[in-house]
Motif scaffolding. Structure first.
Motif, PDB file in Angstrom:
ATOM      1  N   MET A  23       0.854  -1.207   0.000  1.00 26.05           N
ATOM      2  CA  MET A  23       0.000   0.000   0.000  1.00 26.05           C
ATOM      3  C   MET A  23       0.876   1.238   0.000  1.00 26.05           C
ATOM      4  O   MET A  23       1.816   1.349   0.770  1.00 26.05           O
ATOM      5  N   PHE A  24       0.553   2.169  -0.874  1.00 23.82           N
ATOM      6  CA  PHE A  24       1.312   3.404  -0.955  1.00 23.82           C
ATOM      7  C   PHE A  24       0.587   4.493  -0.176  1.00 23.82           C
ATOM      8  O   PHE A  24      -0.615   4.697  -0.329  1.00 23.82           O
ATOM      9  N   CYS A  25       1.329   5.203   0.656  1.00 21.32           N
ATOM     10  CA  CYS A  25       0.773   6.291   1.464  1.00 21.32           C
ATOM     11  C   CYS A  25       1.222   7.621   0.890  1.00 21.32           C
ATOM     12  O   CYS A  25       2.352   7.774   0.456  1.00 21.32           O
ATOM     13  N   ARG A  26       0.334   8.576   0.905  1.00 26.34           N
ATOM     14  CA  ARG A  26       0.659   9.881   0.346  1.00 26.34           C
ATOM     15  C   ARG A  26       0.375  10.965   1.350  1.00 26.34           C
ATOM     16  O   ARG A  26      -0.690  10.993   1.971  1.00 26.34           O
ATOM     17  N   ASN A  27       1.321  11.872   1.525  1.00 21.65           N
ATOM     18  CA  ASN A  27       1.138  12.996   2.424  1.00 21.65           C
ATOM     19  C   ASN A  27       0.480  14.129   1.641  1.00 21.65           C
ATOM     20  O   ASN A  27       1.111  14.790   0.829  1.00 21.65           O
ATOM     21  N   GLN A  28      -0.828  14.313   1.843  1.00 23.49           N
ATOM     22  CA  GLN A  28      -1.544  15.292   1.048  1.00 23.49           C
ATOM     23  C   GLN A  28      -1.092  16.720   1.321  1.00 23.49           C
ATOM     24  O   GLN A  28      -1.309  17.608   0.517  1.00 23.49           O
ATOM     25  N   THR A  29      -0.464  16.972   2.473  1.00 20.83           N
ATOM     26  CA  THR A  29      -0.030  18.336   2.784  1.00 20.83           C
ATOM     27  C   THR A  29       1.248  18.713   2.045  1.00 20.83           C
ATOM     28  O   THR A  29       1.662  19.859   2.114  1.00 20.83           O
TER      29      THR A  29
ATOM     30  N   ARG B  46       6.645   1.522   0.591  1.00 23.36           N
ATOM     31  CA  ARG B  46       5.912   2.716   1.023  1.00 23.36           C
ATOM     32  C   ARG B  46       6.846   3.916   0.959  1.00 23.36           C
ATOM     33  O   ARG B  46       7.971   3.860   1.472  1.00 23.36           O
ATOM     34  N   VAL B  47       6.354   4.970   0.333  1.00 24.90           N
ATOM     35  CA  VAL B  47       7.128   6.216   0.220  1.00 24.90           C
ATOM     36  C   VAL B  47       6.256   7.356   0.719  1.00 24.90           C
ATOM     37  O   VAL B  47       5.099   7.490   0.311  1.00 24.90           O
ATOM     38  N   ARG B  48       6.817   8.185   1.602  1.00 23.80           N
ATOM     39  CA  ARG B  48       6.054   9.332   2.097  1.00 23.80           C
ATOM     40  C   ARG B  48       7.002  10.485   2.390  1.00 23.80           C
ATOM     41  O   ARG B  48       8.187  10.283   2.709  1.00 23.80           O
ATOM     42  N   ALA B  49       6.465  11.675   2.269  1.00 25.03           N
ATOM     43  CA  ALA B  49       7.234  12.883   2.583  1.00 25.03           C
ATOM     44  C   ALA B  49       6.967  13.273   4.024  1.00 25.03           C
ATOM     45  O   ALA B  49       5.820  13.281   4.487  1.00 25.03           O
ATOM     46  N   THR B  50       8.005  13.580   4.750  1.00 20.14           N
ATOM     47  CA  THR B  50       7.887  13.958   6.157  1.00 20.14           C
ATOM     48  C   THR B  50       7.859  15.478   6.291  1.00 20.14           C
ATOM     49  O   THR B  50       8.171  16.220   5.348  1.00 20.14           O
ATOM     50  N   GLU B  51       7.479  15.930   7.486  1.00 18.71           N
ATOM     51  CA  GLU B  51       7.456  17.366   7.756  1.00 18.71           C
ATOM     52  C   GLU B  51       8.886  17.912   7.815  1.00 18.71           C
ATOM     53  O   GLU B  51       9.858  17.169   7.928  1.00 18.71           O
ATOM     54  N   ARG B  52       8.978  19.208   7.753  1.00 16.06           N
ATOM     55  CA  ARG B  52      10.282  19.861   7.749  1.00 16.06           C
ATOM     56  C   ARG B  52      11.023  19.568   9.059  1.00 16.06           C
ATOM     57  O   ARG B  52      10.505  19.762  10.154  1.00 16.06           O
TER      58      ARG B  52
ATOM     59  N   HIS C  33      12.608  19.279   3.943  1.00 22.53           N
ATOM     60  CA  HIS C  33      11.761  18.101   4.013  1.00 22.53           C
ATOM     61  C   HIS C  33      12.585  16.876   3.637  1.00 22.53           C
ATOM     62  O   HIS C  33      13.605  16.979   2.952  1.00 22.53           O
ATOM     63  N   SER C  34      12.126  15.716   4.065  1.00 24.56           N
ATOM     64  CA  SER C  34      12.811  14.471   3.726  1.00 24.56           C
ATOM     65  C   SER C  34      11.790  13.448   3.243  1.00 24.56           C
ATOM     66  O   SER C  34      10.582  13.619   3.398  1.00 24.56           O
ATOM     67  N   ILE C  35      12.297  12.380   2.647  1.00 23.76           N
ATOM     68  CA  ILE C  35      11.464  11.305   2.111  1.00 23.76           C
ATOM     69  C   ILE C  35      11.898  10.004   2.769  1.00 23.76           C
ATOM     70  O   ILE C  35      13.091   9.704   2.856  1.00 23.76           O
ATOM     71  N   THR C  36      10.943   9.242   3.244  1.00 22.51           N
ATOM     72  CA  THR C  36      11.245   7.934   3.821  1.00 22.51           C
ATOM     73  C   THR C  36      10.748   6.835   2.887  1.00 22.51           C
ATOM     74  O   THR C  36       9.632   6.907   2.354  1.00 22.51           O
ATOM     75  N   ILE C  37      11.581   5.834   2.694  1.00 22.19           N
ATOM     76  CA  ILE C  37      11.250   4.673   1.853  1.00 22.19           C
ATOM     77  C   ILE C  37      11.304   3.436   2.743  1.00 22.19           C
ATOM     78  O   ILE C  37      12.336   3.147   3.347  1.00 22.19           O
ATOM     79  N   THR C  38      10.193   2.712   2.820  1.00 29.36           N
ATOM     80  CA  THR C  38      10.109   1.531   3.667  1.00 29.36           C
ATOM     81  C   THR C  38       9.737   0.336   2.809  1.00 29.36           C
ATOM     82  O   THR C  38       8.714   0.359   2.102  1.00 29.36           O
ATOM     83  N   ASN C  39      10.560  -0.697   2.845  1.00 29.96           N
ATOM     84  CA  ASN C  39      10.282  -1.951   2.160  1.00 29.96           C
ATOM     85  C   ASN C  39       9.795  -2.975   3.171  1.00 29.96           C
ATOM     86  O   ASN C  39      10.472  -3.262   4.156  1.00 29.96           O
ATOM     87  N   GLN C  40       8.606  -3.518   2.920  1.00 31.64           N
ATOM     88  CA  GLN C  40       7.978  -4.441   3.857  1.00 31.64           C
ATOM     89  C   GLN C  40       8.101  -5.897   3.434  1.00 31.64           C
ATOM     90  O   GLN C  40       7.580  -6.770   4.115  1.00 31.64           O
ATOM     91  N   SER C  41       8.741  -6.164   2.317  1.00 38.44           N
ATOM     92  CA  SER C  41       8.932  -7.557   1.895  1.00 38.44           C
ATOM     93  C   SER C  41      10.098  -8.150   2.685  1.00 38.44           C
ATOM     94  O   SER C  41      11.213  -7.632   2.673  1.00 38.44           O
ATOM     95  N   GLY C  42       9.818  -9.247   3.378  1.00 33.56           N
ATOM     96  CA  GLY C  42      10.850  -9.841   4.229  1.00 33.56           C
ATOM     97  C   GLY C  42      11.061  -8.997   5.475  1.00 33.56           C
ATOM     98  O   GLY C  42      10.121  -8.557   6.140  1.00 33.56           O
ATOM     99  N   GLU C  43      12.313  -8.703   5.779  1.00 34.00           N
ATOM    100  CA  GLU C  43      12.636  -7.857   6.929  1.00 34.00           C
ATOM    101  C   GLU C  43      12.436  -6.389   6.552  1.00 34.00           C
ATOM    102  O   GLU C  43      12.971  -5.902   5.561  1.00 34.00           O
ATOM    103  N   GLU C  44      11.660  -5.674   7.361  1.00 37.92           N
ATOM    104  CA  GLU C  44      11.342  -4.274   7.046  1.00 37.92           C
ATOM    105  C   GLU C  44      12.592  -3.409   7.152  1.00 37.92           C
ATOM    106  O   GLU C  44      13.323  -3.457   8.141  1.00 37.92           O
ATOM    107  N   THR C  45      12.818  -2.618   6.106  1.00 40.38           N
ATOM    108  CA  THR C  45      13.974  -1.731   6.047  1.00 40.38           C
ATOM    109  C   THR C  45      13.502  -0.335   5.680  1.00 40.38           C
ATOM    110  O   THR C  45      12.668  -0.170   4.783  1.00 40.38           O
ATOM    111  N   THR C  46      14.040   0.663   6.379  1.00 42.19           N
ATOM    112  CA  THR C  46      13.643   2.047   6.140  1.00 42.19           C
ATOM    113  C   THR C  46      14.863   2.874   5.752  1.00 42.19           C
ATOM    114  O   THR C  46      15.931   2.766   6.366  1.00 42.19           O
ATOM    115  N   TYR C  47      14.677   3.703   4.704  1.00 40.19           N
ATOM    116  CA  TYR C  47      15.698   4.640   4.249  1.00 40.19           C
ATOM    117  C   TYR C  47      15.128   6.045   4.327  1.00 40.19           C
ATOM    118  O   TYR C  47      13.932   6.262   4.089  1.00 40.19           O
ATOM    119  N   THR C  48      15.983   6.991   4.666  1.00 43.30           N
ATOM    120  CA  THR C  48      15.599   8.398   4.683  1.00 43.30           C
ATOM    121  C   THR C  48      16.418   9.139   3.637  1.00 43.30           C
ATOM    122  O   THR C  48      17.638   9.023   3.601  1.00 43.30           O
TER     123      THR C  48
END
Length: 488
Positions: free
Chosen positions: A1-7, A368-374, A381-396
């Motif tokens: 599921m892809f999440c979007r930051n509408q703001t 999942r990709v979403r934009a974070t607040e300042r 602003h920054s962008i977080t990328i989270t892969n949920q296949s297998g072991e969850e890994t997050t990149y900023t």
């Protein structure tokens, strides 16, 4: 599921002055684009009309059955292209009329309308099995029944024909090996495959003499174009793609040219759900009965390889310099040059050193990709990328400016939308085998009536038409040369 930051993105209020200005600008641009498209479609129609006239002349000049079969195939293919182009032109004009009528409407669509990317679709290694009777195939009894067959392949206004194959009871399969590649195809494509057959034992009469060929000149083309315009103007609406196997809103003027006639023997339609990186069997709809002279005992199936390459899998979506932080190395920010293409975000040390990636971030349906607040510490602003296949890994991900962050987010969302539309075609890059230059040259030489009737054939010719056994007059040579130049 892809999440979007509408703001994180700007919006335009419905019915506001800005939205109306955007619509007016889009209308002006669409009118200019439609005019250019109209001219291109009309140019293609005129070219096919000239090819059609040349095929009629060739059919009238042929005294050998094999050359007449090839000329008749060219005539049918050209007619199919004209039908498809005329239907497309009619739809474009109707769309322009609707756009002009609704230009002041405030109930238009969303300002943010995404369109999926296009791609290549290739159909190759067609196998159509035959079901001969035991007495015909094993005991070789009964009258030898021989037909000339070919396939007509259509996606929209792109229409191709295969080589001509002679089929009798000595063959167990009808084979068309060469790949046919369609370009700029949307994910909602409909690839229609039509199998045409003609009994080669039937006698034919050319109906024209060589002297009458000179009378079939440019005046005939002009009359035919006038008939096309009349047929198009008389059509009140368009429904379905123009094809010889179905109904069309545009009808071509009838031709009184004698010679071999091809008939639709079977057909099928292939869509995105049939794409697979392997061979598959598809059902054929048989269009005639055993009583027909062009009948062949088909099993009712067709085996082929249908693959697709969306542009999002073959081209770079976006690229640029980034700072990336990962959970596996939480104490270190890495400066990289990142390239988003296909199902990967590849990170390199420098822009001019893209041979070996430092690391790769998977981009797929589980991402999942979403934009974070300042962030006050990062001042952007920054962008977080989270892969949920297998072991969850997050990149900023951090870019240099807020505009770069916005552009990367837009690229991600467009890429996700493209992948959702092309579905299984984005799981892995499917291979499309292009025609080698050697094969293309060989096919062009053997498939051209000009080469077959004027130049000696190759010793490797197989299942292709034979040259005339008599000298060809200079008048017919000139006619063939003109047709050859128009066709290729």
């Amino acid at each position: 599921m892809f999440c979007r930051n509408q703001t994180s993105r700007a919006t335009v209020a419905r019915g506001s002055a800005m939205e109306m200005e955007v619509k007016r600008g889009r209308f002006r641009l669409s009118v200019l684009e439609d005019s250019a498209q109209d001219c291109e479609v009309q140019r293609r129609i005129e070219r096919e009309v000239r090819i059609r006239e040349g095929a009629c002349k060739l059919l009238a000049a042929c005294s050998q059955r094999d050359q007449a079969l090839e000329a008749s195939k060219t005539l049918l293919t050209s007619n199919s292209r004209i039908l498809a182009l005329m239907t497309q032109l009619q739809r474009m004009k109707e769309a322009q009329a609707m756009l002009r009528a609704g230009r002041r409407s405030s109930n238009g669509g969303s300002v943010d309308e995404r369109l999926p990317c296009t791609g290549k679709v290739a159909l190759s290694d067609i196998r159509i099995p035959l079901m001969w009777k035991d007495s015909e195939y094993f005991k070789n009894k009964g009258e030898l029944h021989r037909c000339a067959v070919f396939c007509l392949l259509q996606v929209g206004t792109e229409i191709y024909d295969t080589d001509l194959v002679l089929v009798d009871r000595t063959l167990t399969d009808i084979c068309f090996d060469e790949p046919v590649i369609f370009t700029d195809v949307p994910p909602g494509f409909d690839l229609r495959v039509e199998l045409y057959s003609c009994c080669v034992e039937e006698e034919f009469n050319t109906g024209f003499s060589t002297r009458r060929l000179s009378r079939l000149g440019s005046a005939s083309s002009k009359k035919f174009m006038a008939s096309l315009e009349t047929a198009a103007s008389c059509s009140s609406h368009s429904s379905g793609a123009g094809s010889p196997g179905g109904e069309s809103p545009v009808l071509l003027p009838a031709l009184s040219v004698r010679g071999p006639k091809y008939h639709l023997l079977a057909h099928t339609s292939l869509t995105l759900c049939h794409v697979q990186n392997s061979f598959r069997t598809h059902d054929l709809t048989i269009s005639d009965t055993e009583d027909s002279s062009f009948w062949l005992p088909l099993y009712g199936n067709m085996c082929c390889r249908l693959v697709a390459q969306p542009l999002c899998m073959t081209q770079v979506v976006t690229c640029g310099k980034l700072k990336i932080w990962s959970e596996s190395n939480p104490e270190d920010w890495r400066d990289v040059y990142a390239v988003l293409s296909g199902s990967d975000l590849k990170c390199y040390r420098q822009q001019d050193d893209t041979e070996t990636a430092l690391f790769t971030i998977p981009i797929n349906k589980d991402t999942r990709v979403r934009a974070t607040e300042r962030d006050p510490a990062l001042h952007t602003h920054s962008i977080t990328i989270t892969n949920q296949s297998g072991e969850e890994t997050t990149y900023t991900i951090v870019t240099h400016t807020s505009k770069d962050t916005h552009n990367w987010m837009e690229a991600f969302w467009q890429h996700f939308y493209d992948m959702s539309q092309w579905k299984q075609c984005c799981n892995e890059l499917m291979k499309i085998e292009e025609n080698s230059p050697k094969k293309m040259t060989l096919t062009l030489k053997q498939g051209s009536l000009y080469h077959e009737m004027v130049t000696p054939p190759s010793s490797q010719t197989r299942n292709h038409l034979q040259p005339l056994n008599r000298p060809v007059s200079s008048e017919i040579q000139s006619l063939l040369s003109t047709y050859y130049n128009e066709s290729y």
